[in-house]
Scaffold this motif. Structure first.
Motif, PDB file in Angstrom:
ATOM      1  N   CYS A 195      -1.325  -6.215  -0.272  1.00  0.00           N
ATOM      2  CA  CYS A 195       0.128  -6.342  -0.134  1.00  0.00           C
ATOM      3  C   CYS A 195       0.844  -5.270  -0.966  1.00  0.00           C
ATOM      4  O   CYS A 195       1.835  -4.693  -0.511  1.00  0.00           O
ATOM      5  CB  CYS A 195       0.595  -7.725  -0.561  1.00  0.00           C
ATOM      6  SG  CYS A 195       0.236  -9.023   0.648  1.00  0.00           S
TER       7      CYS A 195
ATOM      8  N   THR B 214       9.778 -12.182   2.247  1.00  0.00           N
ATOM      9  CA  THR B 214       9.598 -10.750   2.024  1.00  0.00           C
ATOM     10  C   THR B 214       9.545 -10.505   0.525  1.00  0.00           C
ATOM     11  O   THR B 214      10.370 -11.035  -0.226  1.00  0.00           O
ATOM     12  CB  THR B 214      10.762  -9.953   2.660  1.00  0.00           C
ATOM     13  OG1 THR B 214      10.781 -10.250   4.057  1.00  0.00           O
ATOM     14  CG2 THR B 214      10.570  -8.464   2.462  1.00  0.00           C
ATOM     15  N   PHE B 215       8.562  -9.698   0.111  1.00  0.00           N
ATOM     16  CA  PHE B 215       8.353  -9.406  -1.302  1.00  0.00           C
ATOM     17  C   PHE B 215       8.543  -7.921  -1.571  1.00  0.00           C
ATOM     18  O   PHE B 215       8.070  -7.083  -0.804  1.00  0.00           O
ATOM     19  CB  PHE B 215       6.941  -9.831  -1.726  1.00  0.00           C
ATOM     20  CG  PHE B 215       6.729 -11.313  -1.670  1.00  0.00           C
ATOM     21  CD1 PHE B 215       6.979 -12.108  -2.769  1.00  0.00           C
ATOM     22  CD2 PHE B 215       6.294 -11.925  -0.501  1.00  0.00           C
ATOM     23  CE1 PHE B 215       6.807 -13.479  -2.716  1.00  0.00           C
ATOM     24  CE2 PHE B 215       6.116 -13.291  -0.424  1.00  0.00           C
ATOM     25  CZ  PHE B 215       6.368 -14.071  -1.540  1.00  0.00           C
ATOM     26  N   SER B 216       9.199  -7.623  -2.670  1.00  0.00           N
ATOM     27  CA  SER B 216       9.410  -6.238  -3.084  1.00  0.00           C
ATOM     28  C   SER B 216       8.179  -5.707  -3.811  1.00  0.00           C
ATOM     29  O   SER B 216       7.293  -6.485  -4.193  1.00  0.00           O
ATOM     30  CB  SER B 216      10.615  -6.161  -4.028  1.00  0.00           C
ATOM     31  OG  SER B 216      10.309  -6.823  -5.252  1.00  0.00           O
TER      32      SER B 216
ATOM     33  N   GLN C 276       7.916  -7.439  -7.165  1.00  0.00           N
ATOM     34  CA  GLN C 276       7.394  -8.805  -7.120  1.00  0.00           C
ATOM     35  C   GLN C 276       5.876  -8.820  -6.984  1.00  0.00           C
ATOM     36  O   GLN C 276       5.197  -9.615  -7.634  1.00  0.00           O
ATOM     37  CB  GLN C 276       8.034  -9.580  -5.960  1.00  0.00           C
ATOM     38  CG  GLN C 276       9.485  -9.938  -6.193  1.00  0.00           C
ATOM     39  CD  GLN C 276      10.107 -10.541  -4.958  1.00  0.00           C
ATOM     40  OE1 GLN C 276      10.163  -9.913  -3.899  1.00  0.00           O
ATOM     41  NE2 GLN C 276      10.568 -11.780  -5.089  1.00  0.00           N
TER      42      GLN C 276
ATOM     43  N   ALA D 120       3.459  -2.528   0.308  1.00  0.00           N
ATOM     44  CA  ALA D 120       4.806  -2.514  -0.281  1.00  0.00           C
ATOM     45  C   ALA D 120       5.141  -1.135  -0.852  1.00  0.00           C
ATOM     46  O   ALA D 120       6.280  -0.672  -0.731  1.00  0.00           O
ATOM     47  CB  ALA D 120       4.923  -3.583  -1.364  1.00  0.00           C
TER      48      ALA D 120
ATOM     49  N   GLU E  84       8.175  -0.197   0.891  1.00  0.00           N
ATOM     50  CA  GLU E  84       9.164  -0.759  -0.033  1.00  0.00           C
ATOM     51  C   GLU E  84       9.197  -2.284  -0.071  1.00  0.00           C
ATOM     52  O   GLU E  84       9.870  -2.859  -0.899  1.00  0.00           O
ATOM     53  CB  GLU E  84      10.553  -0.201   0.248  1.00  0.00           C
ATOM     54  CG  GLU E  84      10.627   1.299   0.045  1.00  0.00           C
ATOM     55  CD  GLU E  84      12.013   1.855   0.245  1.00  0.00           C
ATOM     56  OE1 GLU E  84      12.976   1.059   0.390  1.00  0.00           O
ATOM     57  OE2 GLU E  84      12.146   3.093   0.271  1.00  0.00           O
ATOM     58  N   SER E  85       8.471  -2.928   0.845  1.00  0.00           N
ATOM     59  CA  SER E  85       8.353  -4.396   0.815  1.00  0.00           C
ATOM     60  C   SER E  85       7.185  -4.791   1.709  1.00  0.00           C
ATOM     61  O   SER E  85       6.648  -3.975   2.450  1.00  0.00           O
ATOM     62  CB  SER E  85       9.650  -5.061   1.305  1.00  0.00           C
ATOM     63  OG  SER E  85       9.878  -4.777   2.669  1.00  0.00           O
TER      64      SER E  85
ATOM     65  N   LYS F 298       5.908  -8.436   4.041  1.00  0.00           N
ATOM     66  CA  LYS F 298       6.265  -9.755   4.526  1.00  0.00           C
ATOM     67  C   LYS F 298       5.026 -10.639   4.475  1.00  0.00           C
ATOM     68  O   LYS F 298       3.936 -10.198   4.843  1.00  0.00           O
ATOM     69  CB  LYS F 298       6.791  -9.641   5.949  1.00  0.00           C
ATOM     70  CG  LYS F 298       7.642 -10.779   6.397  1.00  0.00           C
ATOM     71  CD  LYS F 298       8.343 -10.419   7.712  1.00  0.00           C
ATOM     72  CE  LYS F 298       9.185 -11.593   8.143  1.00  0.00           C
ATOM     73  NZ  LYS F 298       9.810 -11.365   9.435  1.00  0.00           N
TER      74      LYS F 298
ATOM     75  N   LYS G 144       5.664  -3.598   8.281  1.00  0.00           N
ATOM     76  CA  LYS G 144       6.921  -3.632   9.039  1.00  0.00           C
ATOM     77  C   LYS G 144       6.706  -3.669  10.541  1.00  0.00           C
ATOM     78  O   LYS G 144       7.574  -4.130  11.276  1.00  0.00           O
ATOM     79  CB  LYS G 144       7.798  -2.447   8.641  1.00  0.00           C
ATOM     80  CG  LYS G 144       8.304  -2.605   7.224  1.00  0.00           C
ATOM     81  CD  LYS G 144       9.425  -1.685   6.885  1.00  0.00           C
ATOM     82  CE  LYS G 144       9.759  -1.942   5.427  1.00  0.00           C
ATOM     83  NZ  LYS G 144      11.059  -1.695   5.043  1.00  0.00           N
TER      84      LYS G 144
END
Length: 103
Positions: free
Chosen positions: A88, A51-53, A56, A92, A96-97, A99, A10
């Motif tokens: 990643c 953006t990936f959760s 994902q 995450a 929580e995610s 990019k 982030k």
């Protein structure tokens, strides 16, 4: 030309990186695992961000493990794909995610 794929947190700090030359078909493995084929532009990525959760990235890791049984660590491309996904996922889970830039 080539595929330079970055994962960032982030704060915008790079947390993952994968590099494929423009003729390296293994780039499509990472795009496919991330369900990000729309960012594949042939000799490079499209230059877009996504953006990936957590879910994902977990799905991508699970698919990787099913296809490659945790990868052939002697195969550089499969190892860098696994490292990219795992890095990643770690971010995450904290944020929580994550990019990803497809360049």
């Amino acid at each position: 030309m080539g595929h330079d794929i970055y994962g960032v947190n982030k704060e915008g700090k790079e947390i993952a990186y994968a590099r494929f030359s423009m003729g390296n078909y293994n780039a499509t493995i990472l795009y496919s695992l991330l369900e990000a084929d729309k960012y594949y532009a042939g000799v490079s990525g499209s230059g877009d961000w996504s953006t990936f959760s957590i879910q994902q990235i977990e799905k991508a890791l699970n698919e990787y493990k099913q296809l490659y049984k945790n990868g052939d660590t002697q195969n550089w491309d499969l190892k860098q794909i696994l490292d990219f996904i795992q890095n990643c996922l770690a971010t995450a889970k904290k944020e929580e995610s994550v990019k990803v830039y497809f360049g």
